[in-house]
Design an enzyme around this catalytic site. Structure first.
Site, PDB file in Angstrom:
ATOM      1  N   ASP A  35       0.992  -1.232  -0.094  1.00 29.36           N
ATOM      2  CA  ASP A  35      -0.144  -0.013   0.035  1.00 29.36           C
ATOM      3  C   ASP A  35       0.859   1.201   0.059  1.00 29.36           C
ATOM      4  O   ASP A  35       1.472   1.466   0.978  1.00 29.36           O
ATOM      5  CB  ASP A  35      -0.847  -0.023   1.175  1.00 29.36           C
ATOM      6  CG  ASP A  35      -2.154   0.790   0.963  1.00 29.36           C
ATOM      7  OD1 ASP A  35      -2.111   1.691   0.109  1.00 29.36           O
ATOM      8  OD2 ASP A  35      -3.069   0.647   1.926  1.00 29.36           O
ATOM      9  N   ASP A  36       0.775   1.991  -1.260  1.00 29.56           N
ATOM     10  CA  ASP A  36       1.616   3.298  -1.237  1.00 29.56           C
ATOM     11  C   ASP A  36       2.998   2.980  -1.161  1.00 29.56           C
ATOM     12  O   ASP A  36       4.016   4.049  -0.594  1.00 29.56           O
ATOM     13  CB  ASP A  36       1.335   4.243   0.086  1.00 29.56           C
ATOM     14  CG  ASP A  36      -0.191   4.677  -0.013  1.00 29.56           C
ATOM     15  OD1 ASP A  36      -0.814   4.268  -1.109  1.00 29.56           O
ATOM     16  OD2 ASP A  36      -0.690   5.557   1.002  1.00 29.56           O
ATOM     17  N   CYS A  75      -5.898   4.444  -4.033  1.00 29.57           N
ATOM     18  CA  CYS A  75      -5.905   3.017  -4.128  1.00 29.57           C
ATOM     19  C   CYS A  75      -7.194   2.216  -4.431  1.00 29.57           C
ATOM     20  O   CYS A  75      -7.485   1.149  -4.850  1.00 29.57           O
ATOM     21  CB  CYS A  75      -5.854   2.510  -2.465  1.00 29.57           C
ATOM     22  SG  CYS A  75      -6.376   3.814  -1.186  1.00 29.57           S
ATOM     23  N   HIS A 136     -11.049  -2.375   0.656  1.00 32.89           N
ATOM     24  CA  HIS A 136     -11.124  -0.870   0.224  1.00 32.89           C
ATOM     25  C   HIS A 136     -12.011  -0.954  -0.996  1.00 32.89           C
ATOM     26  O   HIS A 136     -11.705  -0.054  -1.702  1.00 32.89           O
ATOM     27  CB  HIS A 136      -9.854  -0.368   0.267  1.00 32.89           C
ATOM     28  CG  HIS A 136      -9.919   0.977   0.250  1.00 32.89           C
ATOM     29  ND1 HIS A 136      -8.777   2.138   0.134  1.00 32.89           N
ATOM     30  CD2 HIS A 136     -11.054   1.841   0.910  1.00 32.89           C
ATOM     31  CE1 HIS A 136      -9.300   3.265   0.640  1.00 32.89           C
ATOM     32  NE2 HIS A 136     -10.507   3.272   1.038  1.00 32.89           N
ATOM     33  N   ASP A 344      -0.274  -0.698  -4.971  1.00 30.04           N
ATOM     34  CA  ASP A 344      -1.259  -0.325  -5.541  1.00 30.04           C
ATOM     35  C   ASP A 344      -1.249   1.050  -6.341  1.00 30.04           C
ATOM     36  O   ASP A 344      -1.987   1.280  -7.150  1.00 30.04           O
ATOM     37  CB  ASP A 344      -2.544  -0.089  -4.622  1.00 30.04           C
ATOM     38  CG  ASP A 344      -2.363   0.595  -3.455  1.00 30.04           C
ATOM     39  OD1 ASP A 344      -1.132   1.309  -3.149  1.00 30.04           O
ATOM     40  OD2 ASP A 344      -3.141   0.960  -2.536  1.00 30.04           O
TER      41      ASP A 344
END
Length: 577
Positions: A35-36, A75, A136, A344
């Site tokens: 993530d990121d 995301c 998410h 992502d």
């Protein structure tokens, strides 16, 4: 000489062939998404100050994709495209407004069940399917517990994870808050909104435009709305949104972040051991919580490098990848498993903690980052994969590929035909990965900011140039390549004429070339843009404001409202430090 087909030896030979063919094992699939994570954060992509030996191992034993691109630099839309192989606008998972991602568990928008995910493809082909970690993509739609957008409704037989994302508000530092980062004067703005509302209602009453009863109703209603917003977003945001599910059972509220990565790793190891024993083919997807803030790790990973809590979290993330690789090795499943690791979107350049420490990633030579629209720093992912039957160790792919390519690639691996009605934007990567092809299957790629296209990428069938036509650029702060917290799609700068880059010679997008010297290239790209727009069929926007808002009637609660508190009994006491 002829062979008697009734000869016992011939029958035995045919029988052995049939048994051998029927006993052929279907390949397994593991998909891991950080993530990121910035492309410059990982060792095999050039980082020398943070140790990522397990991610690097995948690149060494398989392939490294240097131009692997996300369909969005945020995301929620990125993961929707990853799951479906389609641009997020096709599923209604692209929005132009400020909030281009889901911010509340009790919101009604999410990935429609009319979409086909790669988990559904695999499940139809006889695979066991599981998702650990971040989702998410929404939860419920019309009523609490309808689970219209839940992973179990999207092809994942087993889910252990969280429906939203990791947030700054979920940590132990009470000074950390996503909304305070975006709106630093939030409390003042709430008070101001109340004063303005009160004055307006009073003016209406004093001019006899409304009666006393209606005036009271308006004041009470307006005050209730403002209090509800403040209560849900500031006071109880962590309690209402930091949720951990096992399938459809809410097992922890709020989540304990310091043990989360270890729990997902343990669940992954347990899942692989089960598949070793039952010998069922599987698709396992892991959405790691790192590197999204709040950054919280086990004490064993604290102060491992010079990059503070961000570096600690990255080394814990790499450890988690290593746990999965180790379980594969012990189960003798590695040689028959397609394993893929990516992020992502790019690193969040603007992310800081309450003390000003950098908590966002590094995107290397590439311009921009998370939420910056179409610049490569936000959409070029650090991606590695391994598949021993088809991919030679040490393979490097410099051609444009996409997160959306995972969907058709899985369809190829598991030998499942795609439905003709599906408009799949991804391309099968196996010809490129196996060396059968040397040029990307993508002629054109379209880079979105919300529901608006900000750039077009073109890979001609000959030559080495990869062209990028930038229609709109982020509206950065003066003298910086950053925004306040997240760049706005609406406030992007329109480039007239569009900026043309040769990404092969100028990957940092710092030296645009004169488009008038390449009129045929620009013309082809603009024509492809129009053709792509014509292929978009309007659908319900899942990320419009009414569907993004917090809805009290959709709020899950563990225990009695409003306390809403519980902890996962399965891992209770296992990770005490």
């Amino acid at each position: 000489m002829t062979t008697n087909i009734l000869d016992p030896r011939s029958l035995i030979l045919v029988l052995l062939i049939i048994i051998q063919c029927s006993d052929a094992k279907k390949p397994n699939i593991i998909l891991m998404m950080a993530d990121d994570l910035g492309i410059g954060d990982v060792g095999c992509f050039g980082n020398t100050t943070i140790k990522t030996p397990n991610i690097d191992r995948l690149a060494r034993e398989g392939a490294k994709l240097t131009q692997h691109l996300s369909a969005s630099s945020l995301c929620t839309p990125s993961r929707a495209a990853f799951l479906t192989g389609r641009y997020p606008i096709r599923s209604g998972m692209a929005a132009r407004g400020f909030a281009r991602v889901t911010l509340f568990v009790a919101a009604s928008g999410g990935l429609p069940t009319s979409e086909t995910t790669f988990a559904e493809l695999a499940k139809t082909a006889g695979y066991k399917t599981a998702l650990l970690g971040k989702w998410h993509q929404g939860l419920s739609q019309d009523s609490l517990g309808d689970y219209e957008h839940h992973p179990n409704s999207q092809g994942f037989e087993y889910f252990y994870g969280y429906p939203l994302t990791n947030m700054k508000d979920f940590g132990k530092d009470t000074r950390e808050s996503l909304f305070r980062s975006i709106f630093p004067y939030w409390n003042f703005q709430i008070v101001t909104a109340f004063v303005i509302m009160f004055i307006c209602c009073t003016c209406l009453y004093s001019t006899r435009m409304v009666g006393l009863a209606l005036y009271i109703i308006l004041v009470i209603f307006g005050s209730s709305v403002l209090f509800t917003v403040h209560y849900a977003i500031i006071i109880r945001y962590r309690d209402f949104n930091s949720l951990l599910f096992r399938n459809k059972e809410l097992v922890e509220q709020p989540m304990e972040l310091s043990t989360l990565t270890r729990r997902f790793a343990a669940e992954g190891v347990e899942y692989l051991e089960k598949r070793r024993n039952d010998k069922e083919p599987f698709l396992l997807t892991i959405g790691w919580p790192h590197m999204h803030t709040y950054l919280d790790t086990a004490k064993a990973f604290v102060n491992r490098n010079k990059h503070g809590r961000y570096g600690d979290a990255l080394e814990e993330l790499d450890w988690g990848v290593g746990e999965i690789l180790g379980a594969l090795d012990r189960s003798n499943l590695a040689d028959n498993t397609f394993i893929y690791f990516t992020s992502d979107n790019g690193g969040h350049l603007e992310e800081r903690n309450a003390d000003g420490e950098v908590h966002g990633g590094y995107n290397g030579i590439y311009k921009g980052g998370k939420a910056h629209g179409a610049v490569d720093g936000g959409i070029r992912m650090p991606t590695v994969l391994r598949y021993p039957p088809a991919v030679r160790p040490g393979t490097v792919i410099d051609e444009p590929t996409s997160l959306m390519d995972v969907f058709p690639t899985i369809a190829n691996i598991i030998q499942t035909k795609l439905q003709p009605k599906l408009h799949i934007d991804g391309q099968d990567m196996m010809p490129l990965l196996s060396g059968k092809e040397t040029v990307s299957s993508h002629d054109f790629m379209f880079h979105y900011c919300g529901d608006d296209i900000h750039a077009i990428r073109y890979r001609p069938r000959t030559g080495s140039s990869i062209w990028k036509l930038v229609l709109k650029s982020p509206n950065y702060l003066p003298g910086k390549q950053m925004c306040q917290f997240a760049c706005s799609c609406q406030e992007a700068i329109v480039n007239d004429p569009p900026l043309l880059h040769d990404m092969t010679s100028d990957p940092s997008e710092s030296r645009p070339v004169d488009g008038t010297r390449h009129p045929e290239v620009v013309s082809l790209m603009l024509k492809a843009l129009e053709d792509h727009k014509d292929s978009i069929i309007p659908v319900i926007n899942q990320l419009d404001m009414p569907r993004l808002l917090w809805k009290p009637w959709l709020q899950p609660c563990c225990g009695s409202f409003p306390s809403c508190s519980c902890s996962d009994e399965k891992f209770e006491g296992q990770f005490v430090e």
